[in-house]
Design an enzyme around this catalytic site. Structure first.
Site, short mmCIF file in Angstrom:
data_model
loop_
_atom_site.label_atom_id
_atom_site.label_comp_id
_atom_site.label_asym_id
_atom_site.label_seq_id
_atom_site.Cartn_x
_atom_site.Cartn_y
_atom_site.Cartn_z
N ASN A 1 7.23 14.94 -6.30
CA ASN A 1 7.93 14.29 -7.43
C ASN A 1 8.98 13.28 -6.98
OD1 ASN A 1 9.58 16.34 -6.49
ND2 ASN A 1 10.37 16.85 -8.52
N GLU B 137 14.91 24.41 -1.33
CA GLU B 137 15.26 23.73 -2.58
C GLU B 137 14.09 23.96 -3.53
OE1 GLU B 137 19.00 22.21 -1.31
OE2 GLU B 137 18.04 22.48 -3.25
N CYS C 111 13.19 18.89 -10.64
CA CYS C 111 13.62 20.29 -10.54
C CYS C 111 14.89 20.55 -11.32
CB CYS C 111 13.85 20.63 -9.08
SG CYS C 111 15.02 19.50 -8.33
N1 LIG Z 1 15.12 22.13 -5.70
C1 LIG Z 1 14.70 20.91 -5.45
O1 LIG Z 1 15.40 20.06 -4.88
C2 LIG Z 1 13.30 20.52 -5.85
C3 LIG Z 1 12.95 19.18 -5.75
C4 LIG Z 1 11.63 18.81 -6.12
C5 LIG Z 1 10.71 19.76 -6.56
N2 LIG Z 1 11.10 21.07 -6.65
C6 LIG Z 1 10.18 22.07 -7.15
O2 LIG Z 1 8.85 21.84 -6.63
C7 LIG Z 1 7.88 22.17 -7.61
C8 LIG Z 1 6.96 21.00 -7.84
O3 LIG Z 1 6.62 20.39 -6.61
P1 LIG Z 1 5.23 20.73 -5.96
O4 LIG Z 1 4.16 20.91 -7.01
O5 LIG Z 1 4.97 19.74 -4.88
O6 LIG Z 1 5.52 22.14 -5.29
P2 LIG Z 1 4.59 22.94 -4.28
O7 LIG Z 1 5.38 24.11 -3.88
O8 LIG Z 1 3.23 23.14 -4.82
O9 LIG Z 1 4.41 21.95 -3.02
C9 LIG Z 1 5.54 21.54 -2.29
C10 LIG Z 1 5.08 21.24 -0.86
O10 LIG Z 1 4.60 22.44 -0.29
C11 LIG Z 1 3.31 22.23 0.25
N3 LIG Z 1 2.60 23.50 0.23
C12 LIG Z 1 1.97 24.10 -0.80
N4 LIG Z 1 1.46 25.29 -0.42
C13 LIG Z 1 1.77 25.45 0.93
C14 LIG Z 1 1.52 26.44 1.91
N5 LIG Z 1 0.86 27.56 1.63
N6 LIG Z 1 2.00 26.24 3.17
C15 LIG Z 1 2.68 25.11 3.48
N7 LIG Z 1 2.95 24.12 2.59
C16 LIG Z 1 2.49 24.30 1.32
C17 LIG Z 1 2.71 21.15 -0.61
O11 LIG Z 1 1.65 20.51 0.07
C18 LIG Z 1 3.92 20.25 -0.78
O12 LIG Z 1 4.07 19.44 0.36
C19 LIG Z 1 8.65 22.53 -8.86
O13 LIG Z 1 8.81 23.92 -8.94
C20 LIG Z 1 10.01 21.88 -8.63
O14 LIG Z 1 11.02 22.53 -9.35
C21 LIG Z 1 12.38 21.46 -6.30
O1 LIG Z 2 13.41 17.11 -8.37
C1 LIG Z 2 14.08 17.03 -7.41
C2 LIG Z 2 15.17 16.08 -7.14
O2 LIG Z 2 16.04 16.69 -6.22
C3 LIG Z 2 15.86 15.66 -8.40
S1 LIG Z 2 17.18 14.56 -8.12
O3 LIG Z 2 16.62 13.20 -8.09
O4 LIG Z 2 17.81 14.91 -6.82
O5 LIG Z 2 18.10 14.77 -9.26
#
Ligand SMILES: NC(=O)c1ccc[n+]([C@@H]2O[C@H](COP(=O)([O-])OP(=O)(O)OC[C@H]3O[C@@H](n4cnc5c(N)ncnc54)[C@H](O)[C@@H]3O)[C@@H](O)[C@H]2O)c1
Ligand SMILES: O=C[C@H](O)CS(=O)(=O)O
Length: 481
Positions: A157, A255, A289
């Protein structure tokens, strides 16, 4: 792809300064979420390629960590400058692979570059301590040293900012890094790595491996050479990686997912609250997120607020990210659209009233929606929506709002609007979240600590705290007589 500098478009991994294919020649297709068209391929790398990337990072570590911090800072600064010079190309790459409107993509490139600038400055302030010794024969000191070889696994994202928020402090501290970008958005990561090379960051300091996520992740977590894993993504994957990292006792930063409450008290400025919610809810089509996931509005102002908010939502322009007037782009894939539609249908089946939007359009598009009469038994109360749906919940008292807001296993971001000073302090201190926006719907900036508690993760990124996760604190006890 229409780039000014087409050499920024890479279809290979970067390992030890070499652009390489997967050992078996296999590739993954990368599509444009707005059109479904294939925009290119990247290597489907796995265990062996990841092992070589870790080895390259290990070999590059001694020289990079030995460089004076001022020199590491200068390299980060040059990387920052190159990202801004190529901001338009990097934004076009991002919109093509992730879908967000170009204006948001340009903004993310600037946001990403800000972390490189910030940690270029922090690199020169990794101070230690001299501690007054109880024994006159001894001198007690503390020094900070880089953790060593790090690994970063990042989400789709924010395909540039999440990398900069990790590689910036890692390199500033003297670490080297292996990056696995999300399978949906590899081109932003590869272009950033290209610019790092152009900035004079030596081969092997930054390595990017695309492909088989579980295999790459396992190679990273199993390797005793990797001393730190920084992950941004979903909570289930974060917990898996954290457990996999236990055997090699790695430092981890997590995160993870969110479920942000957005509370509008009766004394709020309703127009400002609407503006704040438009950003907090619909940025990146609701795929952040820290997006407002549950909107709580006090009874006496609920109808007035709902009317103002719904009017703004209904006017949002949905379309492909490359079009100048687009405000809400596509979701990342059909699975994401299915999830939002399931929450919409569940809410209406449980008594919610669809005020506007919620229409599935061709491809991965969905019109932004507002649901009234939402209740805590609905999926949208418990699950992160990660899409353009805004459920409105009513509340009567401040205590009820806090109880509802904290009724989740997540604890990343929370928001509330009030003009009462006492309420500001009471609610800020009572909310169980890592970040709280008060009369503000967009809290993220490189100067401030970003991160959550509970199932939203561990550690902080950005700010003066962000570099702490990339250093070890060493105590020296010196007898001098
Ligand atoms: N807290 C934050 O800063 C933050 C920021 C962005 C997204 N997010 C969270 O991420 C989620 C959406 O992003 P997403 O769909 O990419 O998440 P995801 O967990 O599906 O994937 C994130 C990363 O992990 C990798 N991945 C997936 N399964 C794996 C495994 N078994 N081993 C190693 N790597 C693996 C993916 O290829 C990707 O690079 C939402 O829950 C969002 O809230 C959190
Ligand atoms: O979704 C994840 C990002 O950390 C959001 S932000 O751009 O840092 O607010």
């Amino acid at each position: 792809m229409n780039l000014n500098d087409s050499s920024l478009f890479h279809s290979q991994c970067l390992i030890g300064g070499q652009w390489v294919d997967a050992d078996n020649g296999q590739t993954d297709n990368i599509d444009n979420p707005a059109t479904g068209e294939i925009i290119g391929t990247v290597p489907r790398a796995g265990t062996a390629e990841t092992a070589r990337a870790i080895s390259a990072a290990e070999q590059a570590l001694p020289e990079w960590r030995a460089r004076p911090a001022k020199e590491r800072a200068a390299a980060l600064r040059r990387w920052h400058d190159l990202m801004l010079t190529h901001q338009e190309d990097l934004a076009r790459l991002m919109t093509a692979e992730q879908g967000k409107p170009l204006a948001e993509a340009r903004g993310e490139i600037g946001f990403a570059a800000s972390f490189l600038e910030w940690f270029a400055e922090e690199a020169r302030r990794l101070y230690g301590d001299v501690i007054p010794s109880p024994n006159p024969a001894n001198r007690l000191l503390v020094i900070k040293q880089p953790v060593g070889v790090c690994a970063a696994i990042t989400p789709w994202n924010f395909p540039s900012a999440m990398i900069a928020r990790k590689a910036g402090p890692a390199l500033a501290a003297g670490c080297t890094i292996v990056i696995k970008p999300a399978q949906q958005t590899p081109y932003s990561a590869l272009a950033m790595a290209d610019l790092a090379e152009r900035a004079g960051i030596p081969a092997g300091v930054i390595n990017v491996v695309t492909g088989d996520a579980p295999a790459i992740g396992k190679a990273i977590t199993d390797s005793p050479v990797v001393r730190k894993l920084t992950f941004t993504g979903s909570t289930p994957v974060g917990k898996l990686l954290m457990s996999q990292s236990a055997q090699t006792m790695k430092k981890v930063s997590m995160e993870l997912g969110g479920n942000a409450p957005f509370i509008v008290f009766e004394d709020a400025d309703l127009d400002k609250a609407v503006e704040g919610l438009m950003v907090a809810k619909y940025r990146n089509a609701g795929q952040t997120c820290v997006c407002a996931n549950r909107i709580f509005v006090q009874d006496s102002v609920h109808d007035a607020f709902a009317e103002k908010f719904a009017a703004r939502v209904a006017a949002l322009k949905v379309g492909p990210g490359h079009k100048d007037d687009t405000q809400v782009g596509p979701l990342i894939d059909q699975r994401a659209v299915d999830k939002v539609e399931k929450q919409l249908q569940d809410a209406q089946a449980r008594g919610g009233r669809l005020v506007c939007g919620g229409e599935r359009l061709e491809g991965n598009f969905m019109t932004p929606s507002v649901i009234a009469r939402a209740t805590p038994d609905m999926l949208c109360f418990r699950e992160e929506t990660f899409g353009p749906m805004a459920p409105l919940f009513r509340f009567s008292t401040e205590e009820e709002a806090i109880r509802l807001a904290n009724d989740t296993e997540f604890g990343l971001a929370a928001y509330f609007y009030t003009r009462d000073l006492g309420r500001t302090w009471r609610v800020s201190e009572a909310l169980e979240y890592g970040m709280v926006g008060i009369n503000n719907g967009h809290v993220s900036t490189c100067e401030a600590p970003f991160g959550g508690i509970k199932d939203s993760g561990l550690g902080r990124e950005g700010s003066k705290y962000g570099i702490d996760d990339y250093v070890e604190t060493k105590y020296l006890c010196m007898t001098v007589d």
